[in-house]
Design a protein around this motif. Sequence first.
Motif, PDB file in Angstrom:
ATOM      1  N   SER A   1      -2.378   5.650   4.217  1.00  0.00           N
ATOM      2  CA  SER A   1      -0.976   5.319   4.524  1.00  0.00           C
ATOM      3  C   SER A   1      -0.924   4.142   5.482  1.00  0.00           C
ATOM      4  CB  SER A   1      -0.226   6.503   5.144  1.00  0.00           C
ATOM      5  OG  SER A   1      -0.289   7.598   4.284  1.00  0.00           O
TER       6      SER A   1
ATOM      7  N   ARG B   1      -3.871  -4.267   4.519  1.00  0.00           N
ATOM      8  CA  ARG B   1      -3.095  -5.495   4.639  1.00  0.00           C
ATOM      9  C   ARG B   1      -4.084  -6.650   4.830  1.00  0.00           C
ATOM     10  NH1 ARG B   1       2.411  -5.390   6.375  1.00  0.00           N
ATOM     11  NH2 ARG B   1       1.975  -7.283   7.549  1.00  0.00           N
TER      12      ARG B   1
ATOM     13  N   TRP C   1       2.688  -1.541  10.782  1.00  0.00           N
ATOM     14  CA  TRP C   1       3.803  -2.420  10.429  1.00  0.00           C
ATOM     15  C   TRP C   1       5.090  -1.622  10.238  1.00  0.00           C
ATOM     16  CZ3 TRP C   1       5.275  -7.189  10.832  1.00  0.00           C
ATOM     17  CH2 TRP C   1       6.300  -7.688  10.015  1.00  0.00           C
ATOM     18  N   LYS C   2       5.036  -0.640   9.383  1.00  0.00           N
ATOM     19  CA  LYS C   2       6.143   0.333   9.192  1.00  0.00           C
ATOM     20  C   LYS C   2       7.492  -0.313   8.912  1.00  0.00           C
ATOM     21  CE  LYS C   2       4.615   4.123  12.273  1.00  0.00           C
ATOM     22  NZ  LYS C   2       3.384   3.629  12.836  1.00  0.00           N
ATOM     23  N   LYS C   3       7.520  -1.490   8.314  1.00  0.00           N
ATOM     24  CA  LYS C   3       8.811  -2.156   8.165  1.00  0.00           C
ATOM     25  C   LYS C   3       9.177  -2.459   6.716  1.00  0.00           C
ATOM     26  CE  LYS C   3       8.487  -4.607  12.553  1.00  0.00           C
ATOM     27  NZ  LYS C   3       8.162  -5.920  13.081  1.00  0.00           N
ATOM     28  N   CYS C   4       8.327  -2.102   5.762  1.00  0.00           N
ATOM     29  CA  CYS C   4       8.639  -2.477   4.380  1.00  0.00           C
ATOM     30  C   CYS C   4       9.795  -1.619   3.862  1.00  0.00           C
ATOM     31  CB  CYS C   4       7.404  -2.321   3.505  1.00  0.00           C
ATOM     32  SG  CYS C   4       6.058  -3.377   4.063  1.00  0.00           S
TER      33      CYS C   4
ATOM     34  N   TYR D   1       5.675   6.096   3.765  1.00  0.00           N
ATOM     35  CA  TYR D   1       4.381   6.805   3.793  1.00  0.00           C
ATOM     36  C   TYR D   1       3.971   7.261   5.178  1.00  0.00           C
ATOM     37  CZ  TYR D   1       4.313   4.361  -0.562  1.00  0.00           C
ATOM     38  OH  TYR D   1       4.660   3.871  -1.778  1.00  0.00           O
TER      39      TYR D   1
ATOM     40  N   MET E   1       0.827  -1.164   0.000  1.00  0.00           N
ATOM     41  CA  MET E   1       0.000   0.000   0.000  1.00  0.00           C
ATOM     42  C   MET E   1       0.865   1.218   0.000  1.00  0.00           C
ATOM     43  SD  MET E   1      -2.165  -1.708   2.756  1.00  0.00           S
ATOM     44  CE  MET E   1      -0.738  -2.736   2.837  1.00  0.00           C
TER      45      MET E   1
ATOM     46  N   CYS F   1       0.192   3.120   9.245  1.00  0.00           N
ATOM     47  CA  CYS F   1       0.427   1.675   9.242  1.00  0.00           C
ATOM     48  C   CYS F   1       1.148   1.224  10.509  1.00  0.00           C
ATOM     49  CB  CYS F   1       1.269   1.329   8.023  1.00  0.00           C
ATOM     50  SG  CYS F   1       1.642  -0.409   7.901  1.00  0.00           S
TER      51      CYS F   1
ATOM     52  N   MET G   1      10.659  -0.256   1.156  1.00  0.00           N
ATOM     53  CA  MET G   1      10.537   0.874   0.231  1.00  0.00           C
ATOM     54  C   MET G   1       9.584   1.944   0.740  1.00  0.00           C
ATOM     55  SD  MET G   1       8.191  -1.379  -0.004  1.00  0.00           S
ATOM     56  CE  MET G   1       6.538  -1.823  -0.480  1.00  0.00           C
ATOM     57  N   CYS G   2       9.016   1.746   1.928  1.00  0.00           N
ATOM     58  CA  CYS G   2       7.863   2.562   2.315  1.00  0.00           C
ATOM     59  C   CYS G   2       8.231   3.675   3.268  1.00  0.00           C
ATOM     60  CB  CYS G   2       6.809   1.664   2.955  1.00  0.00           C
ATOM     61  SG  CYS G   2       5.385   2.582   3.532  1.00  0.00           S
TER      62      CYS G   2
ATOM     63  N   LYS H   1       7.722  -7.697   4.204  1.00  0.00           N
ATOM     64  CA  LYS H   1       6.309  -7.357   4.211  1.00  0.00           C
ATOM     65  C   LYS H   1       5.558  -7.958   5.399  1.00  0.00           C
ATOM     66  CE  LYS H   1       3.128  -5.199   1.990  1.00  0.00           C
ATOM     67  NZ  LYS H   1       3.134  -3.921   1.325  1.00  0.00           N
TER      68      LYS H   1
END
Length: 331
Positions: free
Chosen positions: A89, A124, A46-49, A54, A1, A44, A51-52, A163
């Motif tokens: 986001s 997600r 999670w905040k661990k991707c 946001y 996302m 989010c 490339m992200c 992810k």
Amino acid sequence: MGHINQKKQKRNLTEPVSVWAGKDLLDLNRQLDSVTIIFRTIGCYWKKCSMCGYYSDCATTTHDDLMAQLKYAMQKFPDNDLIVKIFTSGSFFDEREISPKTRNDILSKLSSNSNVKKIIVESRPEFINPNVISGCRDHIRNFEIGVGVETSNDFIRERCINKGFTFEDFVQAAEITKNCGASIKAYLLLKPPYLLEKEAIRDTIKSAKDVSSYASTISINICNVQNSTKVYEIWKKGCYRPPWLWSVVKVIQNVKNELKDTIVLSDPVGAGFKRGPHNCGKCDPEISKAIQNFSLSQDVSVFDCIFCECEELFERAVQLEGLSFGSPLVF
Ligand code: SF4
Ligand SMILES: [Zn+2]
């Protein structure tokens, strides 16, 4: 996302992060106006991707703030049939971001506007359950959920993107969604870090085929370099190059030729910049425009008249990059 702010606004909790108008497909043959709203939420969890970036737009917002953000956005709606795309986001169904009451009120306000023909949200997979989705579907006939599955390859999703869910999690969420009468938009990430250009092309083509039985729309998100991300660190060290626009063209041609009944989209955000997808600089605007035209027309012939001498350089770089142990040869 995810998405990049197109119009950054001051951190006013009663205004969305951004709102913009565009065009989108209602189905394979019908284009409608669209409005994209990025709500400001806690973001989010999670905040661990890799490339992200946001979540830099996030803030704690109340029910009243979010309803005020919606009101602000709805004043900008055109007086035509339209598709509304809601981004947070994060995940629209994560109750830490948007409570069930707020979710319900947002959908009921939107669907009471008879111009709104379709609503698209993002989530997600872990927040997708039958109760929630059928509740949303009760508001509107065309309800779509965008899921950032990124790739059908669990190894790449885990090791290159981090992810935190599996392909099987995506499949289960997609089946729940389908059973509730809603549809899935699968986001694929073209060229996560640590992949060669040719591996990235191959992975997105294969992933598109793998997700096609679950998704009515496939959106190919082209990796770009955002601040404060893992991708940024790797790019800074000279070990990552965002994909060539030629790769995007090849992926789209291949995928669309195979999947005629699936909507295939790509928005080349940041095209032509060092931190976005790019070719030689000269042909970038034209190819980026062709990708946008393709997304609205679904017609691969938009690429027929595109030529640039850098295509040969691209082909050579792709052939040779394995010899440089993965370091990009052309920046
Ligand atoms: S799931 Fe990953 S890509 Fe999506 S908003 Fe969270 S950290 Fe970003
Ligand atoms: Zn070129």
